[in-house]
Design an enzyme around this catalytic site. Sequence first.
Site, short mmCIF file in Angstrom:
data_model
loop_
_atom_site.label_atom_id
_atom_site.label_comp_id
_atom_site.label_asym_id
_atom_site.label_seq_id
_atom_site.Cartn_x
_atom_site.Cartn_y
_atom_site.Cartn_z
N HIS A 1 -5.60 -0.05 -6.96
CA HIS A 1 -5.10 0.58 -8.20
C HIS A 1 -6.29 1.52 -8.81
O HIS A 1 -6.85 1.57 -9.82
CB HIS A 1 -5.07 -0.47 -9.12
CG HIS A 1 -4.05 0.07 -10.31
ND1 HIS A 1 -2.91 -0.84 -11.14
CD2 HIS A 1 -4.01 1.14 -10.97
CE1 HIS A 1 -2.52 -0.29 -11.84
NE2 HIS A 1 -3.02 1.11 -12.07
N ARG B 1 3.97 1.28 -10.11
CA ARG B 1 3.72 -0.14 -10.37
C ARG B 1 4.19 -0.94 -9.28
O ARG B 1 5.14 -0.75 -8.84
CB ARG B 1 4.27 -0.48 -11.74
CG ARG B 1 3.70 -0.05 -12.91
CD ARG B 1 2.48 -0.79 -13.23
NE ARG B 1 1.76 -0.32 -14.44
CZ ARG B 1 0.80 0.77 -14.56
NH1 ARG B 1 0.36 1.44 -13.26
NH2 ARG B 1 0.17 0.88 -15.83
N GLU C 1 -2.33 -8.21 -9.09
CA GLU C 1 -3.76 -7.47 -8.66
C GLU C 1 -4.96 -8.40 -9.21
O GLU C 1 -5.00 -8.87 -10.46
CB GLU C 1 -3.58 -6.11 -9.43
CG GLU C 1 -2.50 -5.13 -8.77
CD GLU C 1 -2.17 -3.90 -9.61
OE1 GLU C 1 -3.15 -3.51 -10.43
OE2 GLU C 1 -1.64 -3.26 -8.90
#
Length: 322
Positions: free
Chosen positions: A286, A238, A267
């Site tokens: 991601h 993370r 993000e």
Amino acid sequence: MADTKIFITDCDHANINEEKAVFDKAGIAYKLVQCKTEDDVIANCQGAVAVCNQYAPLTDKVFSAIPTLKTVVRYGVGVDNVDLVAATKHGVQVCNVPDYGTFEVADQALALMMAVTRKVCQANSQVKEGRWDYAEMAPISRLSTITVGIIGLGRIGLAFAHRVHALGCKVIGYDIYTDHVKSNTEYSYITCCSEEEVLKNADVISLHCGLNADNAKMMNAKTFSEMKKGAMLINVARGGLVDEAALADALKSGHLGGAGIDVTCKEPLEADSPLRSAPNIVITPHMAWYSVQAASDLKTKCAEEAVRGVLGEKARCPVNKL
Ligand SMILES: NC(=O)C1=CN([C@@H]2O[C@H](COP(=O)(O)OP(=O)(O)OC[C@H]3O[C@@H](n4cnc5c(N)ncnc54)[C@H](O)[C@@H]3O)[C@@H](O)[C@H]2O)C=CC1
Ligand SMILES: O=C(O)C(=O)[C@H](O)COP(=O)(O)O
């Protein structure tokens, strides 16, 4: 629909075919809504008994406003967008899907480690720019001589450990719990040590712990200064585990030799993020979890857990203790 029991609060996948198959088979009415905020969830998910949830924040305010809600299932492993204390207070069972993409995430960590240690992206740019000079990539160490430090020895951390062990790297690791590693001969090649020892001794550190209030920004100016000069950081866990400004500084000063990250604090990565101009950093969007198979597995398992919640059956993967 008045009898809708399951709401998908939000999801960014292109279709919900897998979920539909599971819900239809169980004969349970469902609805997809695309909520971004707590208020969206409150306005759109009234009457929900279970929700499948991706990013929408599930907080005390949400649980208070939807008293019918009994089960939350997160599309994924990390549950950092769900207030677990509030869920427990309201008797809401929070579940995740821990076993849909373990190998994919470990593979991405390995891919990023290989990319930054072997300077693959830099070399690719160099050649495309018209140069041909391996010496420009120096220094590069023989991978079988390096020490890899893993922070978070859970499912993904251990799958990554196997991969780097196969390359001949020395593997050291830190976790707040290590009995499962120390008691399993399969992991006898991993030296469990303190966080400080990992920082001090690893040539590459890879983060594999979930984000929580205790470990936010655990990688910061102080911890970077404790790492070896030239060491590299991999983060597929993370973004919030890392102080990104401090990481950019450590890369720009040359104290760190590189970084490979799949996750960022915001993000998509902000246009003015200092990471964009840092040297030898490889950033992916991601995507560590993603493969066609993992995405399908994730959707099916998430829907099945929601159905168990509606039917009052035992949860397969509970995260909080009621
Ligand atoms: N980039 C991506 O696409 C994906 C990222 N993830 C992230 O990876 C994380 C790990 O996933 P799994 O290995 O499946 O979870 P896991 O629950 O099996 O392992 C996490 C480990 O971290 C340890 N841990 C927690 N806090 C720690 C700390 N402060 N220091 C050291 N260890 C600590 C736990 O004790 C546990 O052993 C997830 O929480 C998620 O945030 C997961 C899937 C996809
Ligand atoms: O499993 C997780 O945790 C993940 O990181 C996801 O599956 C993929 O990312 P998000 O849904 O958290 O963006």
